[in-house]
Structures are given as structure tokens and as C-alpha cells.
Design a protein around this motif. Structure first.
Motif, PDB file in Angstrom:
ATOM      1  N   GLU A   1       0.981  -1.182  -0.011  1.00 60.90           N
ATOM      2  CA  GLU A   1      -0.151  -0.048   0.033  1.00 60.90           C
ATOM      3  C   GLU A   1       0.794   1.338  -0.192  1.00 60.90           C
ATOM      4  O   GLU A   1       0.508   2.409  -0.219  1.00 60.90           O
ATOM      5  CB  GLU A   1      -1.100  -0.019   1.132  1.00 60.90           C
ATOM      6  N   ASP A   2       2.126   1.112   0.545  1.00 59.09           N
ATOM      7  CA  ASP A   2       2.905   2.300   0.547  1.00 59.09           C
ATOM      8  C   ASP A   2       3.907   2.519  -0.560  1.00 59.09           C
ATOM      9  O   ASP A   2       4.595   3.489  -0.657  1.00 59.09           O
ATOM     10  CB  ASP A   2       3.750   2.456   1.927  1.00 59.09           C
ATOM     11  N   VAL A   3       3.722   1.551  -1.505  1.00 63.59           N
ATOM     12  CA  VAL A   3       4.732   1.751  -2.490  1.00 63.59           C
ATOM     13  C   VAL A   3       3.690   2.358  -3.769  1.00 63.59           C
ATOM     14  O   VAL A   3       2.922   1.615  -3.999  1.00 63.59           O
ATOM     15  CB  VAL A   3       5.268   0.302  -2.853  1.00 63.59           C
ATOM     16  N   THR A   4       4.336   3.229  -4.228  1.00 64.15           N
ATOM     17  CA  THR A   4       3.613   3.939  -5.615  1.00 64.15           C
ATOM     18  C   THR A   4       4.518   3.641  -6.719  1.00 64.15           C
ATOM     19  O   THR A   4       5.793   3.997  -6.423  1.00 64.15           O
ATOM     20  CB  THR A   4       3.182   5.285  -5.443  1.00 64.15           C
ATOM     21  N   ALA A   5       4.058   3.375  -8.051  1.00 65.87           N
ATOM     22  CA  ALA A   5       4.933   3.507  -9.007  1.00 65.87           C
ATOM     23  C   ALA A   5       4.127   3.435 -10.196  1.00 65.87           C
ATOM     24  O   ALA A   5       2.871   3.146 -10.494  1.00 65.87           O
ATOM     25  CB  ALA A   5       5.778   1.852  -8.974  1.00 65.87           C
ATOM     26  N   PHE A   6       4.832   4.016 -11.285  1.00 63.77           N
ATOM     27  CA  PHE A   6       4.317   3.696 -12.624  1.00 63.77           C
ATOM     28  C   PHE A   6       4.953   3.632 -13.799  1.00 63.77           C
ATOM     29  O   PHE A   6       6.185   3.922 -13.657  1.00 63.77           O
ATOM     30  CB  PHE A   6       2.982   5.024 -12.987  1.00 63.77           C
ATOM     31  N   VAL A   7       4.372   3.243 -14.954  1.00 65.85           N
ATOM     32  CA  VAL A   7       5.117   2.528 -15.973  1.00 65.85           C
ATOM     33  C   VAL A   7       4.529   3.336 -17.177  1.00 65.85           C
ATOM     34  O   VAL A   7       3.285   3.234 -17.281  1.00 65.85           O
ATOM     35  CB  VAL A   7       4.839   1.008 -16.125  1.00 65.85           C
ATOM     36  N   LEU A   8       5.441   3.900 -18.192  1.00 67.95           N
ATOM     37  CA  LEU A   8       4.757   4.613 -19.285  1.00 67.95           C
ATOM     38  C   LEU A   8       4.996   3.537 -20.488  1.00 67.95           C
ATOM     39  O   LEU A   8       5.722   2.554 -20.372  1.00 67.95           O
ATOM     40  CB  LEU A   8       5.810   5.683 -19.309  1.00 67.95           C
ATOM     41  N   GLY A   9       4.506   3.917 -21.662  1.00 61.80           N
ATOM     42  CA  GLY A   9       4.799   3.248 -22.839  1.00 61.80           C
ATOM     43  C   GLY A   9       3.895   2.101 -23.084  1.00 61.80           C
ATOM     44  O   GLY A   9       2.804   1.982 -22.530  1.00 61.80           O
ATOM     45  N   GLY A  10       4.296   1.662 -24.254  1.00 63.61           N
ATOM     46  CA  GLY A  10       3.367   0.375 -24.803  1.00 63.61           C
ATOM     47  C   GLY A  10       3.474  -1.023 -23.699  1.00 63.61           C
ATOM     48  O   GLY A  10       4.292  -1.057 -23.131  1.00 63.61           O
ATOM     49  N   HIS A  11       2.576  -1.632 -23.941  1.00 70.20           N
ATOM     50  CA  HIS A  11       2.452  -2.689 -23.086  1.00 70.20           C
ATOM     51  C   HIS A  11       3.345  -4.089 -23.799  1.00 70.20           C
ATOM     52  O   HIS A  11       2.771  -4.541 -24.580  1.00 70.20           O
ATOM     53  CB  HIS A  11       1.002  -3.384 -22.989  1.00 70.20           C
ATOM     54  N   GLY A  12       4.362  -4.070 -23.412  1.00 71.64           N
ATOM     55  CA  GLY A  12       5.411  -4.922 -23.885  1.00 71.64           C
ATOM     56  C   GLY A  12       6.714  -4.932 -23.330  1.00 71.64           C
ATOM     57  O   GLY A  12       7.053  -4.145 -22.419  1.00 71.64           O
ATOM     58  N   ASP A  13       7.666  -5.688 -24.140  1.00 68.54           N
ATOM     59  CA  ASP A  13       8.989  -5.643 -23.562  1.00 68.54           C
ATOM     60  C   ASP A  13       9.679  -4.169 -23.614  1.00 68.54           C
ATOM     61  O   ASP A  13      10.566  -4.039 -22.843  1.00 68.54           O
ATOM     62  CB  ASP A  13       9.982  -6.496 -24.567  1.00 68.54           C
ATOM     63  N   SER A  14       9.083  -3.123 -24.382  1.00 69.93           N
ATOM     64  CA  SER A  14       9.847  -1.859 -24.175  1.00 69.93           C
ATOM     65  C   SER A  14       9.090  -0.916 -23.419  1.00 69.93           C
ATOM     66  O   SER A  14       9.330   0.309 -23.506  1.00 69.93           O
ATOM     67  CB  SER A  14       9.454  -1.181 -25.916  1.00 69.93           C
ATOM     68  N   MET A  15       8.048  -1.476 -22.468  1.00 72.54           N
ATOM     69  CA  MET A  15       7.450  -0.326 -21.328  1.00 72.54           C
ATOM     70  C   MET A  15       8.675   0.145 -20.832  1.00 72.54           C
ATOM     71  O   MET A  15       9.633  -0.339 -20.454  1.00 72.54           O
ATOM     72  CB  MET A  15       6.764  -1.159 -20.658  1.00 72.54           C
ATOM     73  N   VAL A  16       8.372   1.508 -20.071  1.00 73.27           N
ATOM     74  CA  VAL A  16       9.264   2.129 -19.432  1.00 73.27           C
ATOM     75  C   VAL A  16       8.795   2.225 -17.868  1.00 73.27           C
ATOM     76  O   VAL A  16       8.003   3.218 -17.505  1.00 73.27           O
ATOM     77  CB  VAL A  16       9.431   3.585 -20.056  1.00 73.27           C
ATOM     78  N   PRO A  17       9.288   1.328 -17.007  1.00 71.63           N
ATOM     79  CA  PRO A  17       9.001   1.921 -15.426  1.00 71.63           C
ATOM     80  C   PRO A  17       9.808   2.812 -15.065  1.00 71.63           C
ATOM     81  O   PRO A  17      10.857   2.891 -15.205  1.00 71.63           O
ATOM     82  CB  PRO A  17       9.586   0.574 -14.886  1.00 71.63           C
ATOM     83  N   LEU A  18       9.147   3.958 -14.531  1.00 75.36           N
ATOM     84  CA  LEU A  18       9.962   5.380 -14.097  1.00 75.36           C
ATOM     85  C   LEU A  18      10.163   5.094 -12.731  1.00 75.36           C
ATOM     86  O   LEU A  18       9.427   5.496 -11.804  1.00 75.36           O
ATOM     87  CB  LEU A  18       8.926   6.521 -14.296  1.00 75.36           C
TER      88      LEU A  18
END
Ligand code: APR
Length: 320
Positions: A166-183
Motif C-alpha cells: 500500500e505504501d509503494v507507488t510506481a508507474f510505468v509508461l509506454g506500450g504494453h510489451g518488452d519496451s515498457m518504461v518503468p519510471l
């Protein structure tokens, strides 16, 4: 007030889990649609029979007719085939594009006012095509990927730090695939960005890099364990969070494949970005600033999605 209506197009692994979760959360009455005979009806009845035990009130029906989705408030699309051994990405694209054409016609006729969440892969291209086939406004049709990808990232981080998810926030950008970009820079534990946690000695850059890679490979990791299919619990939970934000006008900030009109310097395409989801559908695309390396990774991911969209256009010239 009458109950909301949730239509699930595709009553397979994800579709069945969606129906169960929507029931447990009392989001509304549920229609399960599938081309297979018996499956949607059987799942609907089975879940309905669990409702006295779990104490939820929802009407569940299975159907093979698009008419039954008429007036749906939310439609979640999982119809299609998952990738099987020996199948190229293009083979999958061609089959699922035809499915999107049928689903798009059904939406246009029976549920033009719904908020539509597409899950079928290859996600970014399929939601793009579904918007075109259905003619629904771009802010009312989105793809589910970012919530799932960031949930995986959050889970791995919580495990690494031994803190609550619950205390971890994260987001991932880009296309749904190997090239996604976890920020990494925008991901935090209780507001503390990951690069600071590395400096604080909570983890090392090397371990963090491995978590980022594991997030990118999250879908493949499940496929290699299950062998006969792909992930369904976490994808279903993710789409339900999006549906709930729409139905309850929560205005949650959720990453999803959204139609861009100038944001991130892109136009008329779908790709994973942070959005605000409320009663108006996608009420805002959050256009965050990216540093040079994040921008380069994002552009690489966008190029992959553009390639898939081009392939769709070649297969179905009506999409041009
Ligand atoms: N119309 C409606 N339903 C269809 C159609 C169609 N034209 N074609 C196939 N289906 C149904 C299948 O009969 C099946 O019940 O879609 C369902 C898909 O379910 P599963 O094969 O169990 O797949 P699932 O694991 O639920 O994943 C669905 O989501 O994550 C993505 O890659 C995944 O594209 C896949 C989708």
C-alpha cells in the motif's frame, strides 16, 4: 438508483475473474458475452450461486448475443486469442483485429455511451483499432496495461523493501510489451523516490535494475509458469480498479493506454500514460516531464506501438 450494468466481452480466464470481482465489489449487474456456447452462462450461474455465501446482490447473465449488452455503463473487452507457441505477433494481430471489428460493431450498436476498457493484446494497437471500429469518443475508450505493469513493479518493490504494498507507488509508461518504461524517478515508498532509497542503502542500483527488468518481463514470467495461458488475476483486478474509478467518479490517477491529442508530442495514437479516470472517462492525460534517458526509452516504446498500428492499417485498410 438502479444498479450499473457491466458487460464483459470475452468470458475466458480474465472475463470470468472480472465477473467474480465485479460481483464481490457490488459494482452492478453483469453480462458475460462470448462466442462459445455455454461458457458465459455457466460462469454467470456459478458466480451467481456464490452470491448468497459472499453476500452480494448482482444479476449475472451469460449470452452469445450483443443485444444483451444494450445500455451497459462499462464494457470490458478480453475477447480474442492469446499467443500460442509457433504464432507470430503478426498472426495474433490479424486474428484479434478481426475480433475487434466485431466487438466494435457491437459497441457502436448497443453500448455507444459506455466506458470501454480493452485488455486484448497486442494492447495498444487493439484499443486503437477498437476506438476506430466503434466510433466511440477517445476519452471513453482506454486500454488496461499500466495499472497491471505498475502493480507488478509495486509488488516487487514491496518485497524488496519488506514494506506494505500500500505504501509503494510506481508507474510505468509506454506500450504494453518488452519496451515498457518503468519510471524509477517517479516511483516511491511513502513519497521517498527510489533513487533516494538507493542512496539511503535500502537497495542497490543493480538490484533495482533487476526489478525493472522483471517488471518488463512480468507477463512472460507468468506464461512460463502457467504454460497453458497467461495472467488473469492481476489483469482482472487492474481493470476493475479502472471501472470502479469511472463508476464512482473517484478520479483516480491511473496509468492506462489513452488516446493522445498532442500530449507527449503525439497525436491520434494510443500509448500508456498517466490519466485521471472519473465519470467523464479519461478526464485528463497527465503530461509529465521526462529526462533525456526516459524520453529516449519512451520514444523507443512509442515506435514499437506505431509499428503495430501500421501493421493493423495494412491488414484492414478501412482503418486508414
Ligand atoms: N467474440 C467474443 N469472444 C471471443 C471472440 C469473439 N470474436 N473470439 C474469442 N472470444 C473469446 C474466447 O471464446 C475466450 O473465451 O475470448 C475469450 C478469451 O479468453 P481466454 O482465451 O481465456 O484468454 P484470457 O486469458 O481471458 O485473455 C484474453 O487478454 O491479456 C489478454 O493476451 C490476452 O488477448 C488475451 C486477452
Amino acid at each position: 438508483m438502479a444498479r450499473s450494468k457491466i458487460a464483459l466481452i470475452g468470458a475466458g480466464q480474465i472475463g470470468g475473474t472480472l465477473a467474480h470481482l465485479a460481483g464481490l465489489k457490488e459494482l452492478g449487474d453483469i453480462v458475460l458475452f462470448d462466442i462459445q456456447e455455454g461458457i458465459p452462462d455457466g460462469k454467470a450461474l456459478d458466480i451467481a450461486e456464490s452470491s448468497p455465501v459472499d453476500g452480494f446482490d448482482a444479476r449475472l447473465v451469460g449470452t452469445q448475443s450483443y443485444e444483451a449488452i444494450e445500455g451497459a455503463d462499462v464494457v470490458i473487452v478480453t475477447a480474442g486469442v492469446p499467443r500460442k507457441p509457433g504464432m507470430s505477433r503478426d498472426d495474433l494481430l490479424e486474428i484479434n483485429l478481426k475480433v475487434m471489428e466485431q466487438v466494435g460493431a457491437g459497441l457502436k450498436k448497443y453500448a455507444p455511451d459506455a466506458f470501454v476498457i480493452c485488455i486484448t493484446n497486442p494492447l495498444d494497437a487493439m484499443v486503437w483499432a477498437l476506438q476506430k471500429f466503434s466510433g466511440l469518443p477517445g476519452n471513453k475508450i482506454v486500454g488496461m496495461a499500466g495499472v497491471l505493469d505498475s502493480a507488478r513493479f509495486r509488488y516487487f518493490l514491496a518485497e524488496e523493501f519488506n514494506v506494505s504494498v500500500e505504501d509503494v507507488t510506481a508507474f510505468v509508461l509506454g506500450g504494453h510489451g518488452d519496451s515498457m518504461v518503468p519510471l524509477v524517478r517517479y516511483s516511491t515508498v511513502a513519497g521517498i523516490p527510489l533513487p533516494d532509497l538507493v542512496k539511503m542503502g535500502w537497495t542497490t542500483q543493480e538490484r533495482l535494475d533487476k526489478i525493472v527488468q522483471r517488471t518488463r518481463d512480468g507477463g512472460a514470467e507468468i506464461v512460463s509458469l502457467l504454460k497453458t495461458g497467461s495472467a488473469f488475476y492481476a489483469p482482472a483486478a487492474s481493470a476493475i480498479a479502472m471501472a470502479e474509478s469511472y463508476l464512482k467518479d473517484k478520479k483516480r490517477v491511473l496509468p492506462c493506454a489513452a488516446q493522445l491529442s498532442g500530449e507527449y508530442g503525439l497525436d491520434q495514437m494510443y500509448v500508456g500514460v498517466p490519466t485521471v479516470i472519473g465519470a467523464g472517462g479519461v478526464e485528463r492525460v497527465v503530461d509529465i516531464s521526462l529526462d533525456r534517458s526516459e524520453r529516449a526509452d519512451f520514444e523507443k516504446s512509442v515506435a514499437t506501438v506505431q509499428g503495430l498500428i501500421e501493421a493493423c492499417r495494412k491488414i484492414q485498410p478501412a482503418l486508414n
